[in-house]
Design a protein around this motif. Sequence first.
Motif, PDB file in Angstrom:
ATOM      1  N   ASP A  21       0.478  -1.486   0.324  1.00 12.72           N
ATOM      2  CA  ASP A  21      -0.050   0.291  -0.099  1.00 12.72           C
ATOM      3  C   ASP A  21       1.037   1.559  -0.235  1.00 12.72           C
ATOM      4  OD1 ASP A  21      -2.268  -1.288  -0.278  1.00 12.72           O
ATOM      5  OD2 ASP A  21      -2.886  -1.627   2.215  1.00 12.72           O
ATOM      6  N   THR A  22       1.875   0.829   0.888  1.00 12.52           N
ATOM      7  CA  THR A  22       3.113   2.483   0.469  1.00 12.52           C
ATOM      8  C   THR A  22       3.542   2.435  -0.941  1.00 12.52           C
ATOM      9  OG1 THR A  22       3.270   2.052   2.967  1.00 12.52           O
ATOM     10  CG2 THR A  22       4.600   3.743   1.775  1.00 12.52           C
ATOM     11  N   ALA A  23       4.369   1.955  -1.313  1.00 14.44           N
ATOM     12  CA  ALA A  23       4.249   1.950  -2.733  1.00 14.44           C
ATOM     13  C   ALA A  23       3.249   1.993  -3.595  1.00 14.44           C
ATOM     14  CB  ALA A  23       4.368   0.595  -3.585  1.00 14.44           C
ATOM     15  N   ARG A  24       2.087   2.285  -3.663  1.00 16.51           N
ATOM     16  CA  ARG A  24       0.977   2.569  -4.414  1.00 16.51           C
ATOM     17  C   ARG A  24       0.814   3.789  -3.666  1.00 16.51           C
ATOM     18  NH1 ARG A  24      -2.294  -1.389  -6.221  1.00 16.51           N
ATOM     19  NH2 ARG A  24      -2.508  -3.839  -6.009  1.00 16.51           N
ATOM     20  N   LEU A  25       0.207   4.141  -3.112  1.00 11.62           N
ATOM     21  CA  LEU A  25       0.297   5.617  -2.370  1.00 11.62           C
ATOM     22  C   LEU A  25       1.681   7.029  -2.967  1.00 11.62           C
ATOM     23  CD1 LEU A  25      -0.718   6.640   1.315  1.00 11.62           C
ATOM     24  CD2 LEU A  25       1.155   7.648  -0.419  1.00 11.62           C
ATOM     25  N   VAL A  26       2.799   6.342  -2.466  1.00  7.78           N
ATOM     26  CA  VAL A  26       3.633   7.185  -2.551  1.00  7.78           C
ATOM     27  C   VAL A  26       4.225   7.064  -4.752  1.00  7.78           C
ATOM     28  CG1 VAL A  26       6.481   7.644  -3.343  1.00  7.78           C
ATOM     29  CG2 VAL A  26       5.119   6.198  -1.205  1.00  7.78           C
ATOM     30  N   ASP A 165      -6.468   0.679   7.616  1.00  8.26           N
ATOM     31  CA  ASP A 165      -5.862   1.116   7.731  1.00  8.26           C
ATOM     32  C   ASP A 165      -5.427   3.070   6.119  1.00  8.26           C
ATOM     33  OD1 ASP A 165      -3.828   3.261  10.521  1.00  8.26           O
ATOM     34  OD2 ASP A 165      -3.141   3.009   8.330  1.00  8.26           O
ATOM     35  N   MET A 166      -4.618   1.618   6.085  1.00  9.38           N
ATOM     36  CA  MET A 166      -3.871   2.134   3.931  1.00  9.38           C
ATOM     37  C   MET A 166      -4.396   2.420   3.501  1.00  9.38           C
ATOM     38  SD  MET A 166      -0.722   2.281   5.587  1.00  9.38           S
ATOM     39  CE  MET A 166      -0.087   2.791   3.853  1.00  9.38           C
ATOM     40  N   THR A 167      -6.021   2.036   3.175  1.00 10.84           N
ATOM     41  CA  THR A 167      -6.779   2.639   1.699  1.00 10.84           C
ATOM     42  C   THR A 167      -7.004   4.092   2.901  1.00 10.84           C
ATOM     43  OG1 THR A 167      -7.187   1.057   1.429  1.00 10.84           O
ATOM     44  CG2 THR A 167      -8.953   1.973   0.972  1.00 10.84           C
ATOM     45  N   ALA A 168      -7.424   3.919   3.907  1.00  8.91           N
ATOM     46  CA  ALA A 168      -7.756   5.696   4.550  1.00  8.91           C
ATOM     47  C   ALA A 168      -7.063   6.291   4.441  1.00  8.91           C
ATOM     48  CB  ALA A 168      -8.353   4.873   6.181  1.00  8.91           C
ATOM     49  N   ARG A 169      -5.852   6.096   4.311  1.00  7.07           N
ATOM     50  CA  ARG A 169      -4.737   6.980   4.597  1.00  7.07           C
ATOM     51  C   ARG A 169      -4.243   7.311   2.930  1.00  7.07           C
ATOM     52  NH1 ARG A 169      -1.026   7.279   9.048  1.00  7.07           N
ATOM     53  NH2 ARG A 169      -1.322   5.420  10.115  1.00  7.07           N
ATOM     54  N   LEU A 170      -4.417   6.575   2.010  1.00  5.68           N
ATOM     55  CA  LEU A 170      -4.621   7.448   0.466  1.00  5.68           C
ATOM     56  C   LEU A 170      -5.379   8.113   0.065  1.00  5.68           C
ATOM     57  CD1 LEU A 170      -3.542   6.681  -2.769  1.00  5.68           C
ATOM     58  CD2 LEU A 170      -5.252   4.749  -2.755  1.00  5.68           C
ATOM     59  N   TRP A 184      -9.976  10.705  -8.637  1.00  3.60           N
ATOM     60  CA  TRP A 184     -10.185   9.927  -7.966  1.00  3.60           C
ATOM     61  C   TRP A 184     -10.110   8.605  -9.181  1.00  3.60           C
ATOM     62  CZ3 TRP A 184     -11.611   8.743  -3.048  1.00  3.60           C
ATOM     63  CH2 TRP A 184     -12.221   9.790  -2.625  1.00  3.60           C
ATOM     64  N   ARG A 185     -10.194   9.351 -10.493  1.00  3.65           N
ATOM     65  CA  ARG A 185      -9.843   7.856 -11.182  1.00  3.65           C
ATOM     66  C   ARG A 185      -8.294   7.930 -10.981  1.00  3.65           C
ATOM     67  NH1 ARG A 185     -10.426   7.910 -17.357  1.00  3.65           N
ATOM     68  NH2 ARG A 185      -8.707   6.421 -17.544  1.00  3.65           N
ATOM     69  N   THR A 186      -7.634   8.291 -10.370  1.00  4.69           N
ATOM     70  CA  THR A 186      -6.119   8.072 -10.215  1.00  4.69           C
ATOM     71  C   THR A 186      -6.139   7.187  -8.796  1.00  4.69           C
ATOM     72  OG1 THR A 186      -5.106  10.047 -11.448  1.00  4.69           O
ATOM     73  CG2 THR A 186      -3.528   9.037  -9.625  1.00  4.69           C
ATOM     74  N   LEU A 187      -6.746   7.396  -8.115  1.00 12.81           N
ATOM     75  CA  LEU A 187      -6.840   6.988  -6.768  1.00 12.81           C
ATOM     76  C   LEU A 187      -7.502   5.290  -6.996  1.00 12.81           C
ATOM     77  CD1 LEU A 187      -8.364   8.781  -4.290  1.00 12.81           C
ATOM     78  CD2 LEU A 187      -6.252   8.509  -4.237  1.00 12.81           C
TER      79      LEU A 187
END
Length: 309
Positions: A21-26, A165-170, A184-187
């Motif tokens: 999830d951190t890789a996806r977010l960053v 937790d990580m989806t909430a952070r995203l 939202w499309r990018t997310l």
Amino acid sequence: MLSRIAESLFWIGRYIERADDTARLVDVHLQILLEDPWAEEDAACRSLLSVMDRDLPGPEVTIGRQEVLDLLAYDRDTPSAIAGSLIAARENARRAREVISTDLWEAVNVTWTQLPARLGARRAHSYFSWVRERSAVVSGIVDSTISRDDTWHFLVLGRSLERADMTARLLATRALAGSVAPDWRTLLHSCGAHEAYLRRYRGIASDESAAGFLLTDRLFPRSIVHALGQAESCLEGLDPLRDHAGVDEARMRIGEARAGLEYRRLSDLLDELPEHMERVQRSCSAASDAIRARYFPAGAVTTWMGGVR
């Protein structure tokens, strides 16, 4: 099952999911900065580090994408960074070697042995793609080679709490990053949800339905509601309710967070998205503490990496 092994399983699930999830977010964050030459890089990076609960330097220090990569992607010593999470996952897998499958051990160990070469290359997008691929391999092996007993329940319980937790952070970055916030499309793309979302809504896309898909869809594995429901199912598998007089603290916290999303109007959720996402994070943290108190009694102080968040 010994509590130390149960705890290792729980943290394997959490650390592998955290790296993914951190890789996806960053990766999403860096893509936005690359595509928008007018973006305020310092403000965007500070927003991301704040969402990830990292300490921020004073305003006299400028933060750029390289600092974000060093802190969240390449740091081997901090389990909240991608590299640190993968190292911690391997350490916990070594401690739980007697109960995990050979395939799972080899997947985690191969990831660990390949990590130094990936860190040395310092090619961010390639690194993030590799992390997502290795995380998918580990998750697939968990689901295909482990019996649905306590081993699987602890692994998936940790994975599900971390995912919520990580989806909430995203999603919090969508509201807090201002002009450089991902759309939202990018997310959806970052969560691997875009095709599933288009099938669900028959190609009729809108910001509100995209937000609802990631928040409350009961069928998509990376939605917050689905992840919380999976965590509840794992707790039920570990300790079925034989009477309805009382519910343990962990299940109560998770149920409150899930109900707070499922039984609230989507427009209300979007109007106060950061507050709701912070509430989800607090509930996941409180549930994790309750799980630790119930299943991993701290009679002796542990210093190994599984006890670090």
